[in-house]
Design a protein around this motif. Structure first.
Motif, PDB file in Angstrom:
ATOM      1  N   TRP A 116       7.605  11.343  -2.912  1.00  0.00           N
ATOM      2  CA  TRP A 116       8.564   9.913  -2.847  1.00  0.00           C
ATOM      3  C   TRP A 116       6.780   9.308  -1.831  1.00  0.00           C
ATOM      4  CZ3 TRP A 116      10.101   8.740  -7.011  1.00  0.00           C
ATOM      5  CH2 TRP A 116      11.785   9.573  -7.446  1.00  0.00           C
ATOM      6  N   TRP A 117       7.106   9.628  -0.966  1.00  0.00           N
ATOM      7  CA  TRP A 117       5.937   9.130  -0.128  1.00  0.00           C
ATOM      8  C   TRP A 117       4.256   9.226  -0.904  1.00  0.00           C
ATOM      9  CZ3 TRP A 117       5.637   5.085   2.250  1.00  0.00           C
ATOM     10  CH2 TRP A 117       5.037   4.750   3.442  1.00  0.00           C
ATOM     11  N   LEU A 118       4.291   9.924  -1.669  1.00  0.00           N
ATOM     12  CA  LEU A 118       2.995  10.108  -2.448  1.00  0.00           C
ATOM     13  C   LEU A 118       2.896   9.067  -3.430  1.00  0.00           C
ATOM     14  CD1 LEU A 118       0.062  12.232  -2.517  1.00  0.00           C
ATOM     15  CD2 LEU A 118       1.530  13.199  -4.026  1.00  0.00           C
ATOM     16  N   VAL A 119       3.716   9.176  -3.999  1.00  0.00           N
ATOM     17  CA  VAL A 119       4.219   8.069  -5.523  1.00  0.00           C
ATOM     18  C   VAL A 119       4.015   6.393  -4.964  1.00  0.00           C
ATOM     19  CG1 VAL A 119       5.614   7.826  -7.208  1.00  0.00           C
ATOM     20  CG2 VAL A 119       4.796   9.997  -6.636  1.00  0.00           C
ATOM     21  N   ILE A 120       4.554   6.484  -3.830  1.00  0.00           N
ATOM     22  CA  ILE A 120       4.948   5.081  -3.492  1.00  0.00           C
ATOM     23  C   ILE A 120       4.205   4.296  -2.273  1.00  0.00           C
ATOM     24  CG2 ILE A 120       5.751   3.579  -2.281  1.00  0.00           C
ATOM     25  CD1 ILE A 120       8.522   5.476  -2.293  1.00  0.00           C
ATOM     26  N   TYR A 121       3.322   4.876  -1.794  1.00  0.00           N
ATOM     27  CA  TYR A 121       2.113   4.750  -0.737  1.00  0.00           C
ATOM     28  C   TYR A 121       0.894   3.995  -1.162  1.00  0.00           C
ATOM     29  CZ  TYR A 121      -1.512   5.233   3.101  1.00  0.00           C
ATOM     30  OH  TYR A 121      -2.814   5.268   3.682  1.00  0.00           O
ATOM     31  N   PRO A 122       0.657   4.481  -2.919  1.00  0.00           N
ATOM     32  CA  PRO A 122       0.039   3.852  -3.658  1.00  0.00           C
ATOM     33  C   PRO A 122      -0.286   2.725  -3.725  1.00  0.00           C
ATOM     34  CG  PRO A 122      -0.915   6.122  -4.195  1.00  0.00           C
ATOM     35  CD  PRO A 122       0.543   5.546  -3.434  1.00  0.00           C
ATOM     36  N   LEU A 123       1.164   1.845  -3.907  1.00  0.00           N
ATOM     37  CA  LEU A 123       1.678   0.576  -3.845  1.00  0.00           C
ATOM     38  C   LEU A 123       1.825   0.047  -3.489  1.00  0.00           C
ATOM     39  CD1 LEU A 123       3.084  -1.745  -6.468  1.00  0.00           C
ATOM     40  CD2 LEU A 123       5.227  -0.037  -5.709  1.00  0.00           C
ATOM     41  N   LEU A 124       1.597  -0.012  -2.289  1.00  0.00           N
ATOM     42  CA  LEU A 124       2.340  -0.176  -1.285  1.00  0.00           C
ATOM     43  C   LEU A 124       0.745  -0.776  -0.468  1.00  0.00           C
ATOM     44  CD1 LEU A 124       5.205   1.321   1.257  1.00  0.00           C
ATOM     45  CD2 LEU A 124       5.136  -0.635  -0.457  1.00  0.00           C
ATOM     46  N   MET A 125       0.075   0.004  -0.815  1.00  0.00           N
ATOM     47  CA  MET A 125      -1.372  -0.296  -0.614  1.00  0.00           C
ATOM     48  C   MET A 125      -1.766  -1.170  -1.080  1.00  0.00           C
ATOM     49  SD  MET A 125      -4.574   2.824   0.314  1.00  0.00           S
ATOM     50  CE  MET A 125      -6.270   2.321   0.428  1.00  0.00           C
ATOM     51  N   GLN A 126      -1.600  -0.926  -2.519  1.00  0.00           N
ATOM     52  CA  GLN A 126      -2.691  -1.774  -3.450  1.00  0.00           C
ATOM     53  C   GLN A 126      -1.985  -2.837  -3.338  1.00  0.00           C
ATOM     54  OE1 GLN A 126      -2.158  -0.716  -7.404  1.00  0.00           O
ATOM     55  NE2 GLN A 126      -1.901  -3.042  -8.079  1.00  0.00           N
ATOM     56  N   ARG A 127      -1.064  -3.486  -2.660  1.00  0.00           N
ATOM     57  CA  ARG A 127      -0.249  -5.171  -2.375  1.00  0.00           C
ATOM     58  C   ARG A 127      -1.098  -4.807  -1.264  1.00  0.00           C
ATOM     59  NH1 ARG A 127       4.280  -7.251  -0.132  1.00  0.00           N
ATOM     60  NH2 ARG A 127       4.865  -9.102  -1.572  1.00  0.00           N
ATOM     61  N   ARG A 128      -1.456  -4.336  -0.365  1.00  0.00           N
ATOM     62  CA  ARG A 128      -1.221  -4.998   1.238  1.00  0.00           C
ATOM     63  C   ARG A 128      -3.478  -5.405   1.307  1.00  0.00           C
ATOM     64  NH1 ARG A 128      -0.338  -2.807   7.040  1.00  0.00           N
ATOM     65  NH2 ARG A 128      -1.421  -4.383   8.319  1.00  0.00           N
ATOM     66  N   VAL A 129      -3.451  -4.363   0.393  1.00  0.00           N
ATOM     67  CA  VAL A 129      -5.056  -4.795   0.336  1.00  0.00           C
ATOM     68  C   VAL A 129      -5.801  -5.899  -0.602  1.00  0.00           C
ATOM     69  CG1 VAL A 129      -7.448  -3.988  -0.627  1.00  0.00           C
ATOM     70  CG2 VAL A 129      -6.086  -2.363   0.929  1.00  0.00           C
ATOM     71  N   TYR A 130      -5.292  -6.018  -1.660  1.00  0.00           N
ATOM     72  CA  TYR A 130      -5.509  -7.003  -3.018  1.00  0.00           C
ATOM     73  C   TYR A 130      -4.517  -8.555  -2.889  1.00  0.00           C
ATOM     74  CZ  TYR A 130      -8.171  -3.166  -4.666  1.00  0.00           C
ATOM     75  OH  TYR A 130      -9.225  -2.572  -4.796  1.00  0.00           O
ATOM     76  N   ARG A 131      -3.595  -8.441  -1.623  1.00  0.00           N
ATOM     77  CA  ARG A 131      -2.381  -9.544  -1.329  1.00  0.00           C
ATOM     78  C   ARG A 131      -1.722  -9.950  -3.255  1.00  0.00           C
ATOM     79  NH1 ARG A 131      -6.315 -12.555   2.716  1.00  0.00           N
ATOM     80  NH2 ARG A 131      -6.770 -10.673   4.261  1.00  0.00           N
ATOM     81  N   GLN A 132      -1.293  -9.291  -3.603  1.00  0.00           N
ATOM     82  CA  GLN A 132      -0.602  -9.374  -4.788  1.00  0.00           C
ATOM     83  C   GLN A 132       1.219  -9.729  -4.830  1.00  0.00           C
ATOM     84  OE1 GLN A 132      -1.926  -5.687  -6.679  1.00  0.00           O
ATOM     85  NE2 GLN A 132      -2.793  -7.107  -8.392  1.00  0.00           N
ATOM     86  N   SER A 133       1.320 -10.148  -5.736  1.00  0.00           N
ATOM     87  CA  SER A 133       3.184 -10.657  -5.662  1.00  0.00           C
ATOM     88  C   SER A 133       3.360  -9.266  -6.014  1.00  0.00           C
ATOM     89  CB  SER A 133       3.653 -11.536  -6.053  1.00  0.00           C
ATOM     90  OG  SER A 133       2.903 -11.002  -7.746  1.00  0.00           O
ATOM     91  N   TRP A 134       5.350  -8.768  -5.874  1.00  0.00           N
ATOM     92  CA  TRP A 134       5.798  -7.509  -6.625  1.00  0.00           C
ATOM     93  C   TRP A 134       5.149  -7.567  -7.559  1.00  0.00           C
ATOM     94  CZ3 TRP A 134       5.920  -3.726  -3.883  1.00  0.00           C
ATOM     95  CH2 TRP A 134       6.380  -3.703  -2.294  1.00  0.00           C
TER      96      TRP A 134
END
Length: 371
Positions: free
Chosen positions: A321-339
């Motif tokens: 599950w971490w393999l699926v969730i990790y890219p979402l958290l990474m994308q939100r942190r790097v590109y500073r998006q809302s949920w």
């Protein structure tokens, strides 16, 4: 009368340390002109060992500063790299290739150390030569008795117990398959088999000539692929090893394409920034695959110890599950998006990347079947 030289009261000038490679005066532990380290690795055994591993791995102690945040803090390393704080961490390209090599080695080791398709001591071959059900039963009882004696040994470690239990299951499966074959042969009389093989009266006789050379007949490609599929079905482990052997080349193609997809999704960022995101995300994926493979092998070996095997299974599920969730958290942190925006873009990018990855795996599978 000659004057005697007067001794100077000033202390002698300190000797300036110079680089052994280019002779430049040193101002620290590294030469600012050629980059060579000031210490001599030959003066101490510890220094020589450190120099050897440093030249082989080129990582120093930065690998430990890199792996933990890479796995536990999505987007942290990318943010540090884009902010210019890079000296404490392994470079993204080097990190990705290092983890890719380790992942392929671990996955291949897991395939090669997995349960063999044929039971030990030639049991499968003996079952294939058994003439009747009684002979199959005797062979099955003999092989299981040998395994039972091995399992009854006092102090048998868990590492040795798991392969024995796996072999016992393979013996039972081989015996059931031979019994099914014998039952099928008994159901079909020999006269029916001969009648089915004989051509009907008046049918034209077909004389088979030499097989056409590859490329000279329209059906040669399908025939070659059909043979590859049959070989892959009989030897799936060999097929998977062939695919793993081709995956590093496919990653070289997927990385710039994935960075291009990110560039289309976030056009205001530079392409090189997206490439760093792609390198770090793939490095994490390879690291998580290593964790999954190691947990899977440990769970396989610990199968007789139910609590430990259950714990390893839960850890493997969490890593999946971490393999699926990790890219979402990474994308939100790097590109500073809302949920909401992050989830929408994540699903779109994930769909495109899944198509790209599937295409790459199918191509690698086709090349493996071809060879």
């Amino acid at each position: 009368m000659p004057h005697e030289p007067v001794a100077s009261s000033e202390p002698p000038a300190p000797q300036v340390a110079r680089c052994a490679n280019c002779g430049t005066p040193l101002q620290g532990p590294w030469c600012h002109r050629c980059g060579q380290e000031a210490h001599d690795p030959l003066t101490r055994f510890r220094g020589a060992v450190h120099e050897m591993f440093e030249n082989v791995l080129h990582f120093d102690g930065r690998i430990w500063n890199t792996l933990l945040p890479l796995y536990t803090r999505p987007g942290f390393l990318t943010g540090e790299y884009l902010a210019g704080r890079r000296v404490r961490y392994v470079a993204p390209l080097k990190l990705m290739f290092f983890l890719a090599i380790i992942a392929f080695l671990v996955l291949r080791m897991g395939l090669e150390l997995g349960p063999p398709p044929v039971a030990v001591n030639g049991a499968a071959a003996l079952f294939a030569r058994a003439p009747d059900a009684a002979a199959v039963s005797r062979l099955r009882a003999s092989e299981n008795a040998n395994i039972a004696r091995a399992l009854a040994q006092p102090g048998l470690p868990t590492v040795a117990r798991a392969p024995l239990l796996r072999t016992q299951r393979q013996i039972d499966q081989a015996a059931r398959q031979r019994l099914a074959q014998l039952a099928g042969h008994a159901a079909a009389p020999a006269s029916a088999i001969v009648a089915a093989a004989a051509p009907p009266p008046g049918a034209p006789v077909r004389i088979e000539g030499p097989a056409p050379a590859p490329g000279t007949h329209p059906g040669w490609l399908l025939r070659h692929l059909r043979q590859g599929l049959q070989s892959g079905a009989q030897h799936p482990r060999r097929l998977m090893i062939g695919v793993l052997r081709l995956l590093p080349q496919t990653m070289l193609v997927l990385l710039p394409l994935f960075a291009l997809v990110l560039k289309i999704a976030f056009p205001r960022r530079l392409y090189m920034e997206h490439l760093i995101v792609a390198l770090h995300s793939h490095a994490f994926a390879f690291l998580d695959l290593i964790v999954l493979a190691v947990l899977g092998m440990l769970a396989d070996w610990a199968a007789p110890v139910v609590p430990l095997a259950t714990l390893l299974g839960w850890l493997g599920t969490a890593a999946g599950w971490w393999l699926v969730i990790y890219p979402l958290l990474m994308q939100r942190r790097v590109y500073r998006q809302s949920w909401p925006a992050a989830v929408a873009v994540y699903l779109a990018i994930g769909t495109v990347y899944a198509l790209m990855l599937t295409t790459a795996i199918v191509l690698a599978l086709g090349v493996s079947l071809w060879h």
